[in-house]
Design a protein around this motif. Structure first.
Motif, PDB file in Angstrom:
ATOM      1  N   ALA A 383      24.436 -25.829  98.704  1.00  0.00           N
ATOM      2  CA  ALA A 383      23.497 -25.115  99.449  1.00  0.00           C
ATOM      3  C   ALA A 383      24.996 -23.949 100.728  1.00  0.00           C
ATOM      4  N   VAL A 388      22.077 -20.457 100.043  1.00  0.00           N
ATOM      5  CA  VAL A 388      20.739 -20.663 100.011  1.00  0.00           C
ATOM      6  C   VAL A 388      20.360 -22.184 100.787  1.00  0.00           C
ATOM      7  N   ASP A 391      16.835 -27.195  99.419  1.00  0.00           N
ATOM      8  CA  ASP A 391      15.547 -27.629  98.190  1.00  0.00           C
ATOM      9  C   ASP A 391      15.509 -26.497  96.863  1.00  0.00           C
ATOM     10  N   THR A 392      16.620 -25.522  97.182  1.00  0.00           N
ATOM     11  CA  THR A 392      16.705 -25.332  95.938  1.00  0.00           C
ATOM     12  C   THR A 392      17.529 -25.497  95.562  1.00  0.00           C
ATOM     13  N   THR A 393      19.141 -25.702  95.642  1.00  0.00           N
ATOM     14  CA  THR A 393      20.198 -26.712  94.891  1.00  0.00           C
ATOM     15  C   THR A 393      19.647 -28.146  94.078  1.00  0.00           C
ATOM     16  N   ASN A 395      16.520 -28.667  93.705  1.00  0.00           N
ATOM     17  CA  ASN A 395      15.901 -28.421  92.145  1.00  0.00           C
ATOM     18  C   ASN A 395      16.360 -27.335  91.260  1.00  0.00           C
ATOM     19  N   GLY A 396      17.371 -26.713  91.574  1.00  0.00           N
ATOM     20  CA  GLY A 396      17.889 -26.562  90.647  1.00  0.00           C
ATOM     21  C   GLY A 396      18.863 -27.693  90.040  1.00  0.00           C
ATOM     22  N   ALA A 401      19.456 -23.943  87.778  1.00  0.00           N
ATOM     23  CA  ALA A 401      18.990 -23.049  88.142  1.00  0.00           C
ATOM     24  C   ALA A 401      19.209 -21.517  87.556  1.00  0.00           C
TER      25      ALA A 401
END
Length: 485
Positions: A383, A388, A391-393, A395-396, A401
């Protein structure tokens, strides 16, 4: 005694503001004093009952003291230490309702006056304080919830002299006047210096990130980076094996194996109860992870379904987080180790539930702790590099991703793959080579399902995503369960 009793209406503000109060007890409609004992002027030991709410009827043990202002406060007070003094002398204190608080002094208990020492205990669901007695430091732990099963004082007493656990100095129990049941209320043990093994591991992994470019490093680089910890991690693994050996000798090993015939149906029920549809997780990864969990359970039913028991039962720590495996560096660079916060599930060795525990549970707990630890570090490092949120990484790491450009997906992939390689090397050094033991896999599956269910029930999608990563790994043909014995 009655002139010093705290009024029930004063309990609610005292308890609801306490950081240690769990959610179910905090939601009680009100609280009432079920029993109490006066152990010193303006110091009370309270047995408090929750009335109404999800934990109605449960009781907590609450030491309180009266401050100069006349208000009651939690803890045994600046002038107190009365409980520690009673442990050091032994004896019995009668409660107002006809119960007892029995104080037991250990053979190695120190002599001398007790005094408070500064102590950064961190958060704990129990009350912890550090006291100096006779030139040494001791931890005084008070257990909050009387209805919980607690065996730590007895396990510390039985393990005294092994050097694997802090030296037991004494403890105390509350005897319920109605049912005559004895409840551990507190313990005194010698302070074990050091830090959790997670601290040097975290420092090592974080020092690896600056060496990481956008090219995936070789295993050789990761192994070389861990070389300074190699000898100490192997020694920590040998210590853990010796701890389990001593625990089995001191507590007595079970005469029968681990009851897989009872546990397999409960594991199936765990999976059947698992609901993940309302968590914001990548749908395809969530579905694939559930398929992997079902397939692993089917394999275990095939391998263990015809058995009543499986070899591998024996006493264990019961809740072995990385922070519970203490290491203190000696002048020669080796580690002096201790295991703290023992949560051994069942005693005595011929009692109910004793066989339904295994040292493999502790190895599973260490592995799961490292899985959380490394995934979390990888999520935040990737992240940071990508600008970012974690949470994004996280889930990625589950779905690849797809919303990121190729070059940014490569960054994510490189960081997580490096963390996975590092984790597997740490596990190999600490717990030995991978094992395909069915019991080991069953215990791993049960813990994974428990944590996944907990993270769902408490709306923790980030942590549930970590669980799904390792559920997906169950579909890999290569075993990754490490099992030093």
């Amino acid at each position: 005694m009655n002139s010093h009793v705290i009024r029930d209406e004063h309990l609610s503000p005292l308890l609801r503001a306490a950081s240690w109060m769990p959610r179910d007890l905090r939601a009680a409609h009100r609280y009432e004093t079920a029993d109490h004992a006066e152990q010193a002027p303006d110091e009370l030991l309270l047995i408090v009952r929750a009335v109404g709410g999800p934990a109605s009827g449960e009781r907590v043990f609450v030491p309180v003291h009266r401050e100069p202002s006349g208000a009651w406060a939690g803890g045994d007070g600046p002038p107190g230490l009365a409980t520690v003094r009673r442990v050091l002398t032994g004896g019995r204190l009668r409660t107002a309702r006809g119960g007892y608080l029995d104080f037991r002094r250990g053979p190695s208990a120190p002599a001398g006056e007790a005094r408070r020492l500064p102590f950064d205990q961190g958060w704990s669901s129990n009350a912890l304080s550090l006291v100096g007695i006779g030139g040494s430091s001791y931890v005084h732990k008070t257990y909050r919830r009387l209805n919980e099963t607690i065996h730590e004082p007895d396990v510390l007493r039985l393990m005294s002299g092994t050097g694997r656990t802090p030296e037991w100095a004494g403890d105390y129990t509350y005897t319920d006047p109605g049912r005559g049941a004895r409840h551990p209320a507190g313990v005194l043990y010698r302070h074990a210096p050091g830090q959790g093994i997670d601290a040097p591991l975290r420092a090592n992994l974080r020092s690896l990130w600056p060496r990481l470019t956008n090219r995936l490093p070789s295993e050789r680089l990761v192994h070389a980076h861990l070389r300074p910890l190699e000898a100490t991690l192997r020694a920590a693994g040998r210590f853990l094996s010796a701890f389990h050996h001593d625990l089995s000798v001191r507590l007595g090993g079970p005469s029968i194996g681990y009851p897989v015939a009872d546990v397999l149906p409960r594991t199936s029920a765990q999976l059947d109860r698992l609901l993940l549809t309302d968590l914001p997780l990548p749908p395809a990864a969530r579905s694939a992870a559930l398929d992997a969990l079902r397939a692993e359970l089917d394999r275990l039913h095939s391998e263990l379904g015809g058995r009543v028991t499986a070899p591998g039962a024996g006493p264990c720590h019961g809740d072995l987080h990385l922070s519970h495996l203490l290491c203190a560096e000696e002048p020669d660079g080796t580690w002096r180790m201790n295991v703290i916060d023992l949560s051994t599930p069942a005693l005595p060795s011929d009692g109910s539930g004793y066989a339904a525990q295994s040292p493999l549970q502790d190895l599973v707990a260490v592995q799961r702790a490292l899985e959380y630890f490394t995934a979390d570090e990888a999520a935040f490092e990737s992240a940071r590099r990508l600008g970012v949120d974690a949470d994004t990484t996280m889930n990625g790491s589950l779905d690849g991703a797809p919303g990121l450009p190729d070059v940014r997906r490569k960054v994510l992939h490189t960081v997580f793959r490096t963390a996975d390689t590092w984790r597997e090397r740490v596990l190999h050094l600490l717990l030995g080579p991978p094992s395909d033991s069915p019991l080991r896999r069953l215990l791993y599956l049960r813990r994974l399902l428990h944590e996944l269910g907990y993270n769902h029930d408490h709306a923790r999608p980030y942590h549930a995503a970590i669980d799904l990563r390792h559920a997906l790994a169950l579909a890999s043909p290569t075993p990754t369960l490490h099992a030093r014995t």
